[in-house]
Design a protein around this motif. Sequence first.
Motif, PDB file in Angstrom:
ATOM      1  N   GLY A 114      21.702  18.671  59.883  1.00 17.12           N
ATOM      2  CA  GLY A 114      22.930  18.913  60.629  1.00 17.12           C
ATOM      3  C   GLY A 114      24.018  17.938  60.216  1.00 17.12           C
ATOM      4  O   GLY A 114      24.828  17.483  61.027  1.00 17.12           O
ATOM      5  N   ALA A 115      24.047  17.627  58.911  1.00 22.39           N
ATOM      6  CA  ALA A 115      24.896  16.539  58.418  1.00 22.39           C
ATOM      7  C   ALA A 115      26.332  16.956  58.140  1.00 22.39           C
ATOM      8  O   ALA A 115      27.150  16.115  57.773  1.00 22.39           O
ATOM      9  N   SER A 116      26.661  18.223  58.313  1.00 20.81           N
ATOM     10  CA  SER A 116      27.990  18.693  57.899  1.00 20.81           C
ATOM     11  C   SER A 116      29.111  18.283  58.835  1.00 20.81           C
ATOM     12  O   SER A 116      30.285  18.310  58.452  1.00 20.81           O
ATOM     13  N   SER A 117      28.772  17.904  60.080  1.00 23.17           N
ATOM     14  CA  SER A 117      29.821  17.540  61.033  1.00 23.17           C
ATOM     15  C   SER A 117      29.224  16.758  62.192  1.00 23.17           C
ATOM     16  O   SER A 117      28.009  16.552  62.281  1.00 23.17           O
ATOM     17  N   GLY A 118      30.091  16.340  63.118  1.00 18.33           N
ATOM     18  CA  GLY A 118      29.647  15.728  64.358  1.00 18.33           C
ATOM     19  C   GLY A 118      28.768  14.504  64.186  1.00 18.33           C
ATOM     20  O   GLY A 118      29.007  13.649  63.334  1.00 18.33           O
ATOM     21  N   MET A 119      27.728  14.423  65.013  1.00 16.44           N
ATOM     22  CA  MET A 119      26.857  13.255  64.978  1.00 16.44           C
ATOM     23  C   MET A 119      26.064  13.178  63.681  1.00 16.44           C
ATOM     24  O   MET A 119      25.751  12.076  63.214  1.00 16.44           O
ATOM     25  N   GLY A 120      25.747  14.315  63.082  1.00 17.13           N
ATOM     26  CA  GLY A 120      25.034  14.285  61.811  1.00 17.13           C
ATOM     27  C   GLY A 120      25.834  13.584  60.738  1.00 17.13           C
ATOM     28  O   GLY A 120      25.320  12.764  59.975  1.00 17.13           O
ATOM     29  N   LYS A 121      27.117  13.899  60.686  1.00 16.09           N
ATOM     30  CA  LYS A 121      28.007  13.238  59.719  1.00 16.09           C
ATOM     31  C   LYS A 121      28.093  11.750  60.017  1.00 16.09           C
ATOM     32  O   LYS A 121      28.056  10.915  59.100  1.00 16.09           O
ATOM     33  N   GLU A 122      28.181  11.394  61.285  1.00 21.53           N
ATOM     34  CA  GLU A 122      28.251   9.985  61.661  1.00 21.53           C
ATOM     35  C   GLU A 122      26.973   9.240  61.277  1.00 21.53           C
ATOM     36  O   GLU A 122      27.023   8.101  60.810  1.00 21.53           O
ATOM     37  N   PHE A 123      25.837   9.871  61.485  1.00 21.44           N
ATOM     38  CA  PHE A 123      24.573   9.247  61.068  1.00 21.44           C
ATOM     39  C   PHE A 123      24.598   8.966  59.569  1.00 21.44           C
ATOM     40  O   PHE A 123      24.197   7.889  59.117  1.00 21.44           O
ATOM     41  N   ALA A 124      25.060   9.937  58.798  1.00 16.51           N
ATOM     42  CA  ALA A 124      25.117   9.764  57.347  1.00 16.51           C
ATOM     43  C   ALA A 124      26.024   8.602  56.958  1.00 16.51           C
ATOM     44  O   ALA A 124      25.659   7.765  56.119  1.00 16.51           O
ATOM     45  N   LEU A 125      27.194   8.548  57.557  1.00 15.68           N
ATOM     46  CA  LEU A 125      28.158   7.491  57.229  1.00 15.68           C
ATOM     47  C   LEU A 125      27.639   6.113  57.621  1.00 15.68           C
ATOM     48  O   LEU A 125      27.711   5.152  56.838  1.00 15.68           O
ATOM     49  N   ARG A 144      23.896  23.964  56.369  1.00 14.44           N
ATOM     50  CA  ARG A 144      24.144  25.267  55.760  1.00 14.44           C
ATOM     51  C   ARG A 144      25.517  25.344  55.081  1.00 14.44           C
ATOM     52  O   ARG A 144      25.707  26.121  54.161  1.00 14.44           O
ATOM     53  N   ARG A 145      26.476  24.547  55.546  1.00 11.10           N
ATOM     54  CA  ARG A 145      27.854  24.641  55.045  1.00 11.10           C
ATOM     55  C   ARG A 145      28.042  23.697  53.857  1.00 11.10           C
ATOM     56  O   ARG A 145      28.278  22.509  54.015  1.00 11.10           O
ATOM     57  N   MET A 146      27.957  24.265  52.671  1.00 16.15           N
ATOM     58  CA  MET A 146      28.016  23.454  51.459  1.00 16.15           C
ATOM     59  C   MET A 146      29.378  22.800  51.274  1.00 16.15           C
ATOM     60  O   MET A 146      29.465  21.684  50.747  1.00 16.15           O
ATOM     61  N   ASP A 147      30.441  23.472  51.689  1.00 14.18           N
ATOM     62  CA  ASP A 147      31.775  22.875  51.526  1.00 14.18           C
ATOM     63  C   ASP A 147      31.892  21.579  52.317  1.00 14.18           C
ATOM     64  O   ASP A 147      32.426  20.570  51.825  1.00 14.18           O
ATOM     65  N   LYS A 148      31.358  21.570  53.536  1.00 12.82           N
ATOM     66  CA  LYS A 148      31.390  20.364  54.364  1.00 12.82           C
ATOM     67  C   LYS A 148      30.491  19.277  53.775  1.00 12.82           C
ATOM     68  O   LYS A 148      30.827  18.089  53.818  1.00 12.82           O
ATOM     69  N   LEU A 149      29.354  19.672  53.243  1.00 20.04           N
ATOM     70  CA  LEU A 149      28.452  18.698  52.630  1.00 20.04           C
ATOM     71  C   LEU A 149      29.102  18.058  51.406  1.00 20.04           C
ATOM     72  O   LEU A 149      28.958  16.849  51.180  1.00 20.04           O
ATOM     73  N   ASN A 150      29.789  18.856  50.617  1.00 19.06           N
ATOM     74  CA  ASN A 150      30.458  18.313  49.429  1.00 19.06           C
ATOM     75  C   ASN A 150      31.547  17.306  49.819  1.00 19.06           C
ATOM     76  O   ASN A 150      31.725  16.279  49.153  1.00 19.06           O
ATOM     77  N   GLU A 151      32.274  17.615  50.900  1.00 14.70           N
ATOM     78  CA  GLU A 151      33.285  16.673  51.381  1.00 14.70           C
ATOM     79  C   GLU A 151      32.644  15.352  51.786  1.00 14.70           C
ATOM     80  O   GLU A 151      33.142  14.265  51.452  1.00 14.70           O
ATOM     81  N   LEU A 152      31.538  15.445  52.507  1.00 17.80           N
ATOM     82  CA  LEU A 152      30.855  14.235  52.946  1.00 17.80           C
ATOM     83  C   LEU A 152      30.276  13.465  51.767  1.00 17.80           C
ATOM     84  O   LEU A 152      30.338  12.227  51.726  1.00 17.80           O
ATOM     85  N   CYS A 153      29.739  14.191  50.804  1.00 11.94           N
ATOM     86  CA  CYS A 153      29.223  13.526  49.599  1.00 11.94           C
ATOM     87  C   CYS A 153      30.327  12.741  48.899  1.00 11.94           C
ATOM     88  O   CYS A 153      30.090  11.655  48.369  1.00 11.94           O
ATOM     89  N   GLY A 154      31.532  13.292  48.891  1.00  9.31           N
ATOM     90  CA  GLY A 154      32.655  12.577  48.295  1.00  9.31           C
ATOM     91  C   GLY A 154      32.940  11.275  49.019  1.00  9.31           C
ATOM     92  O   GLY A 154      33.173  10.237  48.388  1.00  9.31           O
ATOM     93  N   GLU A 155      32.916  11.324  50.354  1.00  8.00           N
ATOM     94  CA  GLU A 155      33.138  10.105  51.140  1.00  8.00           C
ATOM     95  C   GLU A 155      32.040   9.075  50.870  1.00  8.00           C
ATOM     96  O   GLU A 155      32.324   7.877  50.706  1.00  8.00           O
TER      97      GLU A 155
END
Length: 277
Positions: free
Chosen positions: A9-20, A36-47
């Motif tokens: 669930g890393a594409s947004s919300g708390m999942g993204k925060e955990f990753a960061l 599931r949302r590859m576009d959001k995952l790619n954005e996070l990978c960039g960060e």
Amino acid sequence: MKKIVIVTGASSGMGKEFALQISADTDADEIWLIARRMDKLNELCGELADLHSEGIAADVQRPIPRAVQLDIAGRNGAAGFAALLEAEKSADEKSGGFTIATLVNNAGFGTYGPFEETAVDRELDMIDLNCTALTALCGYALPYMTAGSAIINTASLASFLPLGNFAVYGATKAYVLSFTMALAAEVKDRGIKVCALCPGPVSTEFANVASNGARKEVKHGLSAEKVVSHCLTCVKKGRRTAIMAFKWKFKATASRFVGRYTGAWFTFKYCKRPHNS
């Protein structure tokens, strides 16, 4: 041996925060971002790649991000996750294999409204993700874990008492809390930490999904950044539950003195949740 962090669930919300936040404070070699949302995952990978580059410049270890587009729901999704680990095992055999340093089971969703007014298929999908997938990922990940590894399962404040207008979601999170406590007891002697994150309202996309667009934002939601930070601190201290806000702790404690039916009846009558069919 390579060390990996996995966040669902890393594409947004708390999942993204955990990753960061984990990426900024870990000695792991890679962090796998599953959603599931590859576009959001790619954005996070960039960060995270920027964070990795900054770490190299400062001579600090930062994990390399890896986007994994995968629907983990149900047995089919769990099988996909198992295959992912097997493929990694085969690829890393010559270099000494890998361990899972941290697994964050954050993927999940809810549905607002009385049970008879919600789509049965949608409720079953929720069980497949909130319960089946979480259980399976723990089971498939544990053989790759060693002393010092950690599992974080996102439960909810809703796990402490049955809730009207939130019946199946509350039941799935009650399962997550119960399973997480039992798992913590079973793997304690292996030196593996297991923690259930039990937040109340958090400012994420949750309400928009749960209401099918009828409520765009979580009411009175607290910061995902603060909730995740508190959870990671709890894990480091070996705590088995993470409940940040005082009002959440109060409600969790008070639930012990409220009958299950009474709690369900009261919330059904007085805690209406908007939803689109």
